[in-house]
Design an enzyme around this catalytic site. Structure first.
Site, PDB file in Angstrom:
ATOM      1  N   TRP A  23       1.435  15.996  26.443  1.00  0.00           N
ATOM      2  CA  TRP A  23       1.723  15.531  27.982  1.00  0.00           C
ATOM      3  C   TRP A  23       2.748  14.273  27.605  1.00  0.00           C
ATOM      4  CZ3 TRP A  23       1.650  10.113  28.367  1.00  0.00           C
ATOM      5  CH2 TRP A  23       0.829   9.522  27.426  1.00  0.00           C
ATOM      6  N   GLU A  66       1.480  -1.764  23.270  1.00  0.00           N
ATOM      7  CA  GLU A  66       2.075  -0.412  23.199  1.00  0.00           C
ATOM      8  C   GLU A  66       3.567  -0.415  22.928  1.00  0.00           C
ATOM      9  OE1 GLU A  66       0.079   1.890  22.456  1.00  0.00           O
ATOM     10  OE2 GLU A  66      -1.946   2.081  23.511  1.00  0.00           O
ATOM     11  N   GLU A 101       2.568   7.653  20.062  1.00  0.00           N
ATOM     12  CA  GLU A 101       2.140   6.479  20.530  1.00  0.00           C
ATOM     13  C   GLU A 101       3.219   5.971  21.403  1.00  0.00           C
ATOM     14  OE1 GLU A 101      -0.356   4.120  19.866  1.00  0.00           O
ATOM     15  OE2 GLU A 101      -1.670   5.509  19.016  1.00  0.00           O
ATOM     16  N   HIS A 104       2.740   5.822  25.509  1.00  0.00           N
ATOM     17  CA  HIS A 104       1.778   5.160  25.912  1.00  0.00           C
ATOM     18  C   HIS A 104       2.274   3.779  26.609  1.00  0.00           C
ATOM     19  CE1 HIS A 104      -1.200   6.518  22.799  1.00  0.00           C
ATOM     20  NE2 HIS A 104      -0.680   7.481  23.239  1.00  0.00           N
ATOM     21  N   GLU A 154      -7.193   1.589  15.955  1.00  0.00           N
ATOM     22  CA  GLU A 154      -7.115   2.724  16.664  1.00  0.00           C
ATOM     23  C   GLU A 154      -8.448   2.923  17.697  1.00  0.00           C
ATOM     24  OE1 GLU A 154      -4.499   4.299  17.693  1.00  0.00           O
ATOM     25  OE2 GLU A 154      -3.133   4.702  16.221  1.00  0.00           O
ATOM     26  N   THR A 157      -8.256   0.251  20.639  1.00  0.00           N
ATOM     27  CA  THR A 157      -7.502   0.525  21.493  1.00  0.00           C
ATOM     28  C   THR A 157      -8.143   1.731  22.331  1.00  0.00           C
ATOM     29  OG1 THR A 157      -6.238   1.975  20.195  1.00  0.00           O
ATOM     30  CG2 THR A 157      -5.430  -0.119  20.544  1.00  0.00           C
ATOM     31  N   ASP A 186      -5.638  10.009  22.896  1.00  0.00           N
ATOM     32  CA  ASP A 186      -4.672   9.970  21.942  1.00  0.00           C
ATOM     33  C   ASP A 186      -5.155   8.999  20.945  1.00  0.00           C
ATOM     34  OD1 ASP A 186      -3.001  11.612  22.747  1.00  0.00           O
ATOM     35  OD2 ASP A 186      -1.375  10.503  23.214  1.00  0.00           O
ATOM     36  N   GLU A 187      -5.737   7.734  21.183  1.00  0.00           N
ATOM     37  CA  GLU A 187      -6.118   6.860  20.296  1.00  0.00           C
ATOM     38  C   GLU A 187      -7.225   7.482  19.512  1.00  0.00           C
ATOM     39  OE1 GLU A 187      -4.104   4.559  20.011  1.00  0.00           O
ATOM     40  OE2 GLU A 187      -3.409   3.702  21.757  1.00  0.00           O
ATOM     41  N   HIS A 190      -6.006   9.675  16.816  1.00  0.00           N
ATOM     42  CA  HIS A 190      -5.272   9.001  15.804  1.00  0.00           C
ATOM     43  C   HIS A 190      -6.241   8.102  14.672  1.00  0.00           C
ATOM     44  CE1 HIS A 190      -1.635   8.938  18.689  1.00  0.00           C
ATOM     45  NE2 HIS A 190      -1.910  10.172  18.085  1.00  0.00           N
TER      46      HIS A 190
END
Length: 315
Positions: A23, A66, A101, A104, A154, A157, A186-187, A190
């Protein structure tokens, strides 16, 4: 690092998504090329009206955090065992992680710009200060300590973005809820990568990895934006007010910190690690007992109720 780097080279794609299929911020924002763009912006602005003062402050703080990606990449690229000009698994991971990242802050910044709820210049000043001030998270160039930090951070967040997603939905701001949700996803992906790096280090160098874990927990994991400030405010002063707002909202609390520490103990099977030397055994005893001690302290901690007048928030 070379040994573990060779092992993760084959599995690194589990934690990354292809750029072409990932995305992008434009997918989640009004399309500037469409005739309906202004109408969509108007709806976006209306949807943010019920977001509380503390919520907007926390979202701005999250966005600034971010957007400080240049700091984070340069710090990771300076770890022992990582060579700037190489094409090892470590450099590939750090660059790809940074690229993912980076979306974000880009996405959140554009949303806040369109929302009309934020004094963008004041926010941008804080972002520039944070990148210029850098940070000191107590890891030095040691990859073991750095990976403990990133595993923890991570997960933190992920918690924060999941909670802001839930609160946005409750306030009727479904677009923002979706935005925070995809960032949270995503976080977590990761976090799984960094936790796996630590797991593999525990397998080959258990005592030194345990000592690094203990050292970071003794220091306390500080957030990457702990130097956050506004114009005319001393370095780090705004961060304490941002943290208070996050605690009041329940976005990220002292208890979340404790639960993340507990989760890492379980994920890394710290109680079952063998071949520890005496110092490693003492380090394990410390980290295993830490969550209970932190809970006792947390029970006596009170969160300030007073709202702080952030320069970031319009009107």
């Amino acid at each position: 690092m070379r040994f573990v780097g060779e092992k993760i080279d084959a599995s690194i794609d589990e934690f990354l998504k292809p750029i072409e299929t990932n995305w992008q911020p434009a997918d989640l924002l009004p399309d500037t090329t469409k005739e309906s763009f202004l109408d969509e912006v108007k709806l976006l602005r209306e949807s943010t009206r019920e977001l509380s003062y503390d919520y907007v402050a926390v979202l701005v703080g999250d966005t600034i955090t971010e957007e400080a990606l240049p700091t984070y990449e340069s710090w990771l690229m300076d770890m022992e065992g990582v060579e700037q000009g190489s094409t090892t698994a470590w450099t590939r991971w750090i660059r790809s992680w940074t690229a993912e990242e980076n979306r974000h802050g880009d996405l959140l910044n554009k949303f806040l710009y369109l929302s009309g709820r934020v004094n963008m210049r004041a926010m941008e000043v804080s972002t520039q200060y944070l990148i210029a001030d850098g940070f000191d998270i107590g890891t030095g160039r040691d990859p073991y300590r750095n990976f403990v930090y990133t595993s923890f951070q991570e997960l933190a967040t992920n918690v924060s973005h999941r909670r802001t997603a839930t609160l946005a939905k409750q306030a009727g701001c479904n677009q923002l809820s979706k935005i925070c949700g995809v960032i949270a996803s995503d976080e977590m992906r990761h976090a799984k990568a960094y936790k796996d790096f630590v797991r593999q280090i525990f397998e080959v160098d258990p005592s030194e990895m345990m000592l690094a874990f203990e050292d970071m927990m003794r220091k306390k994991i500080v957030m990457p934006a702990h130097f956050l400030r506004e114009s005319g405010v001393k370095i780090g002063q705004t961060f304490s007010h941002f943290s208070d707002a996050a605690q009041r909202l329940g976005v990220y609390t002292t208890y979340d910190y404790i639960e993340i520490a507990e989760a890492l103990l379980v994920d890394w099977k710290v109680d079952a690690i063998t071949d520890l030397n005496d110092a490693g055994q003492r380090a394990r005893d410390y980290v295993m007992a830490l969550p209970a001690r932190l809970r006792r302290i947390a029970e006596r901690t009170k969160v300030p109720a007073l709202e702080y007048p952030f320069s970031w928030i319009a009107g």
